[in-house]
Design a protein around this motif. Sequence first.
Motif, PDB file in Angstrom:
ATOM      1  N   ARG A 102       0.835  -1.207   0.000  1.00 52.60           N
ATOM      2  CA  ARG A 102       0.000   0.000   0.000  1.00 52.60           C
ATOM      3  C   ARG A 102       0.871   1.260   0.000  1.00 52.60           C
ATOM      4  NH1 ARG A 102      -3.004  -1.536   3.617  1.00 52.60           N
ATOM      5  NH2 ARG A 102      -1.952  -0.647   5.438  1.00 52.60           N
ATOM      6  N   CYS A 103       1.924   1.267   0.827  1.00 51.72           N
ATOM      7  CA  CYS A 103       2.828   2.421   0.855  1.00 51.72           C
ATOM      8  C   CYS A 103       3.512   2.621  -0.497  1.00 51.72           C
ATOM      9  CB  CYS A 103       3.885   2.230   1.952  1.00 51.72           C
ATOM     10  SG  CYS A 103       3.264   2.461   3.634  1.00 51.72           S
ATOM     11  N   THR A 104       3.958   1.538  -1.104  1.00 53.92           N
ATOM     12  CA  THR A 104       4.630   1.630  -2.399  1.00 53.92           C
ATOM     13  C   THR A 104       3.689   2.195  -3.460  1.00 53.92           C
ATOM     14  OG1 THR A 104       6.052  -0.250  -1.835  1.00 53.92           O
ATOM     15  CG2 THR A 104       5.894   0.345  -4.166  1.00 53.92           C
ATOM     16  N   ARG A 105       2.439   1.722  -3.472  1.00 55.93           N
ATOM     17  CA  ARG A 105       1.472   2.242  -4.442  1.00 55.93           C
ATOM     18  C   ARG A 105       1.239   3.731  -4.245  1.00 55.93           C
ATOM     19  NH1 ARG A 105      -1.315  -2.508  -3.331  1.00 55.93           N
ATOM     20  NH2 ARG A 105      -2.691  -1.391  -1.892  1.00 55.93           N
ATOM     21  N   LEU A 106       1.109   4.159  -2.992  1.00 61.07           N
ATOM     22  CA  LEU A 106       0.868   5.575  -2.706  1.00 61.07           C
ATOM     23  C   LEU A 106       2.031   6.444  -3.160  1.00 61.07           C
ATOM     24  CD1 LEU A 106      -0.745   5.318   0.854  1.00 61.07           C
ATOM     25  CD2 LEU A 106      -1.881   6.038  -1.262  1.00 61.07           C
ATOM     26  N   ILE A 107       3.255   5.947  -2.961  1.00 62.73           N
ATOM     27  CA  ILE A 107       4.429   6.726  -3.371  1.00 62.73           C
ATOM     28  C   ILE A 107       4.513   6.814  -4.894  1.00 62.73           C
ATOM     29  CG2 ILE A 107       6.960   6.798  -3.352  1.00 62.73           C
ATOM     30  CD1 ILE A 107       6.826   5.419  -0.585  1.00 62.73           C
ATOM     31  N   LEU A 108       4.317   5.681  -5.569  1.00 60.73           N
ATOM     32  CA  LEU A 108       4.440   5.656  -7.027  1.00 60.73           C
ATOM     33  C   LEU A 108       3.331   6.445  -7.708  1.00 60.73           C
ATOM     34  CD1 LEU A 108       5.479   1.934  -7.619  1.00 60.73           C
ATOM     35  CD2 LEU A 108       6.940   3.952  -7.794  1.00 60.73           C
ATOM     36  N   THR A 109       2.153   6.454  -7.111  1.00 64.72           N
ATOM     37  CA  THR A 109       1.036   7.185  -7.720  1.00 64.72           C
ATOM     38  C   THR A 109       0.953   8.622  -7.226  1.00 64.72           C
ATOM     39  OG1 THR A 109      -0.478   6.328  -6.015  1.00 64.72           O
ATOM     40  CG2 THR A 109      -0.327   5.097  -8.092  1.00 64.72           C
ATOM     41  N   GLY A 110       1.970   9.055  -6.471  1.00 60.26           N
ATOM     42  CA  GLY A 110       2.010  10.448  -6.052  1.00 60.26           C
ATOM     43  C   GLY A 110       2.204  11.390  -7.229  1.00 60.26           C
ATOM     44  N   LEU A 111       2.705  10.846  -8.341  1.00 58.39           N
ATOM     45  CA  LEU A 111       2.833  11.601  -9.581  1.00 58.39           C
ATOM     46  C   LEU A 111       1.940  10.979 -10.637  1.00 58.39           C
ATOM     47  CD1 LEU A 111       6.731  12.056  -9.850  1.00 58.39           C
ATOM     48  CD2 LEU A 111       5.065  13.764  -9.124  1.00 58.39           C
ATOM     49  N   ASP A 112       1.302  11.812 -11.442  1.00 57.40           N
ATOM     50  CA  ASP A 112       0.554  11.282 -12.577  1.00 57.40           C
ATOM     51  C   ASP A 112       1.525  11.053 -13.732  1.00 57.40           C
ATOM     52  OD1 ASP A 112       1.095  13.810 -13.584  1.00 57.40           O
ATOM     53  OD2 ASP A 112      -0.978  14.520 -13.444  1.00 57.40           O
ATOM     54  N   ARG A 113       0.990  10.623 -14.873  1.00 58.06           N
ATOM     55  CA  ARG A 113       1.856  10.303 -16.006  1.00 58.06           C
ATOM     56  C   ARG A 113       2.707  11.488 -16.425  1.00 58.06           C
ATOM     57  NH1 ARG A 113      -0.248   8.310 -22.006  1.00 58.06           N
ATOM     58  NH2 ARG A 113       1.758   8.562 -23.064  1.00 58.06           N
ATOM     59  N   LYS A 114       2.084  12.648 -16.520  1.00 56.78           N
ATOM     60  CA  LYS A 114       2.843  13.829 -16.927  1.00 56.78           C
ATOM     61  C   LYS A 114       3.899  14.189 -15.884  1.00 56.78           C
ATOM     62  CE  LYS A 114       2.372  18.561 -18.677  1.00 56.78           C
ATOM     63  NZ  LYS A 114       3.560  19.002 -17.920  1.00 56.78           N
ATOM     64  N   GLY A 115       3.546  14.033 -14.610  1.00 51.42           N
ATOM     65  CA  GLY A 115       4.505  14.323 -13.552  1.00 51.42           C
ATOM     66  C   GLY A 115       5.729  13.424 -13.640  1.00 51.42           C
ATOM     67  N   TRP A 116       5.505  12.132 -13.911  1.00 53.52           N
ATOM     68  CA  TRP A 116       6.628  11.210 -14.074  1.00 53.52           C
ATOM     69  C   TRP A 116       7.490  11.600 -15.274  1.00 53.52           C
ATOM     70  CZ3 TRP A 116       9.116   7.761 -11.315  1.00 53.52           C
ATOM     71  CH2 TRP A 116       8.481   7.187 -10.207  1.00 53.52           C
ATOM     72  N   GLU A 117       6.838  11.913 -16.395  1.00 55.98           N
ATOM     73  CA  GLU A 117       7.596  12.267 -17.590  1.00 55.98           C
ATOM     74  C   GLU A 117       8.389  13.552 -17.382  1.00 55.98           C
ATOM     75  OE1 GLU A 117       4.715  12.373 -20.690  1.00 55.98           O
ATOM     76  OE2 GLU A 117       4.588  10.176 -20.854  1.00 55.98           O
ATOM     77  N   ASP A 118       7.797  14.513 -16.692  1.00 58.90           N
ATOM     78  CA  ASP A 118       8.512  15.763 -16.409  1.00 58.90           C
ATOM     79  C   ASP A 118       9.714  15.514 -15.501  1.00 58.90           C
ATOM     80  OD1 ASP A 118       6.733  17.153 -17.960  1.00 58.90           O
ATOM     81  OD2 ASP A 118       5.565  17.958 -16.284  1.00 58.90           O
ATOM     82  N   LEU A 119       9.519  14.679 -14.476  1.00 57.11           N
ATOM     83  CA  LEU A 119      10.594  14.390 -13.532  1.00 57.11           C
ATOM     84  C   LEU A 119      11.769  13.720 -14.240  1.00 57.11           C
ATOM     85  CD1 LEU A 119      11.900  14.054 -10.750  1.00 57.11           C
ATOM     86  CD2 LEU A 119      10.457  12.030 -10.392  1.00 57.11           C
ATOM     87  N   VAL A 120      11.488  12.671 -15.016  1.00 56.88           N
ATOM     88  CA  VAL A 120      12.567  11.950 -15.692  1.00 56.88           C
ATOM     89  C   VAL A 120      13.231  12.836 -16.745  1.00 56.88           C
ATOM     90  CG1 VAL A 120      13.122   9.969 -17.156  1.00 56.88           C
ATOM     91  CG2 VAL A 120      11.540   9.694 -15.234  1.00 56.88           C
ATOM     92  N   GLY A 121      12.430  13.570 -17.522  1.00 55.93           N
ATOM     93  CA  GLY A 121      13.002  14.447 -18.535  1.00 55.93           C
ATOM     94  C   GLY A 121      13.879  15.527 -17.930  1.00 55.93           C
ATOM     95  N   ARG A 122      13.434  16.095 -16.815  1.00 59.53           N
ATOM     96  CA  ARG A 122      14.196  17.168 -16.169  1.00 59.53           C
ATOM     97  C   ARG A 122      15.519  16.647 -15.616  1.00 59.53           C
ATOM     98  NH1 ARG A 122      13.140  18.237 -11.070  1.00 59.53           N
ATOM     99  NH2 ARG A 122      10.989  17.473 -11.293  1.00 59.53           N
TER     100      ARG A 122
END
Length: 461
Positions: A102-122
Amino acid sequence: MTGLWWALAALAVLVTLPYWLPAAVVALRVKVFAWVNGDEGIPVPGPLVDTAAFRRVYGHPAADGRSRGAALSDLFWYWLAPGPEVHQEHLEPGPRYDEVARCTRLILTGLDRKGWEDLVGRRAGALFDGWTRPGARTGTRAVRLRDLMMPLWAEVYYELVFAEACPPEVRDLIVANADDVVSALKCTRLRHLDRRDDLTRYLERRVAAGSVPCPLPASFTAREQAYYLQGTFFNTAVVQMSEAMAHLLLAIATHPEVQRRLRSEADDDAYLGRVIDEALRVYPLFGVAHRITSAEIAIEGAAVIPVGSVLLFNYSEYQHAGLADGEVFDPDRWLRVTAREINHIPFGISANRACPARGIAPGTMRVAAREVLNRFDLASTAAHTRSLPNRGPCLLTPRQSAFAAAPPLGPRLVLLRVRDRWEGLGRSVVQLLLGSYMVWDARRQRLCQRYFAAQPQGADS
């Protein structure tokens, strides 16, 4: 003349050593591991469970044991120490696993798809721009792709967990920890627990100070919470994403026609998606995953798998099966056959604890690949195997006009190939020796068996 023939024969043996001795040593290492580990384990696919039954058995509710009752678990706990008893992949079913998941899911879903793409791209942009900006070292560089990618994923997952940019010194701690774990797993180096303990102490200090904003398992001690973060995000996530990207980039580097298409079809995410799928199919991140049966499993037309059996699910064999050229890297095969016709489980099976990042990994791999391809031309003649013990040797050339007149890479690619073959020769012997020692040492320490022996009967792990 007799002496000349003997000299020629000796020379032929010496010259061909890199092409046959590593495979022979690998075969010997497998036999040594099997001998040390005993007769435990039912291979899947294998004589009892064929390819057609792979998914059904893997997803069976009774194939749910993780560590308890398998001598093989001692080896994985040894490699993943410290904190294997709270590692998400090795927790037994029950309340502790549910809380961790449950904790892992909450952490991973703390960002939406765009948030993940922005983080990795940045983070990728910041790292790789330093290689191409004015004043940086010019020309073609020889790199190891896994080493190239580890700092990126260390920074990405640090920022995900702590909601702040990763300081360089902490990134170095994370990379040293992850590199030590994966090098030990591949038997190219013995464990160096001091590298891992440095990261544990850092995470413990952050937990004790209350400066970890992400959800943590409330029933865990502060040390267990540090182990949870270290095992889930700074071991598994950093290692697996670095390995996945190394496989992807090495496949692109060794297939120039694929790289050309990726550049000419730069706006076509569909083709890059097929390249990623094919890389994950040919070079799966998992070798063999073991599960312990908690009840009997009936196999159609075969004997029943008894309770307490150790099932050894072979990802490579399964994903290569059913295709005439299953070991060949061919992204366009996904246009010729349907996904149903391809055995493809890069992140496991939903019914049996699939990788929690399965919805995130392909998209973030796509962003990271684009960031690399936008800045560099890749070329390699290194051997490409699933376990990737050579860490992905590759030549990177910045894609700026200033480097348009760079000398041809032919001689350097020949040298890379020769060097990789000879390194493989020495490395295979090292893997045999160190792997045999670590298997013996793991069985001697019995980390998993001793842990469960100390637990109250019936207690959840």
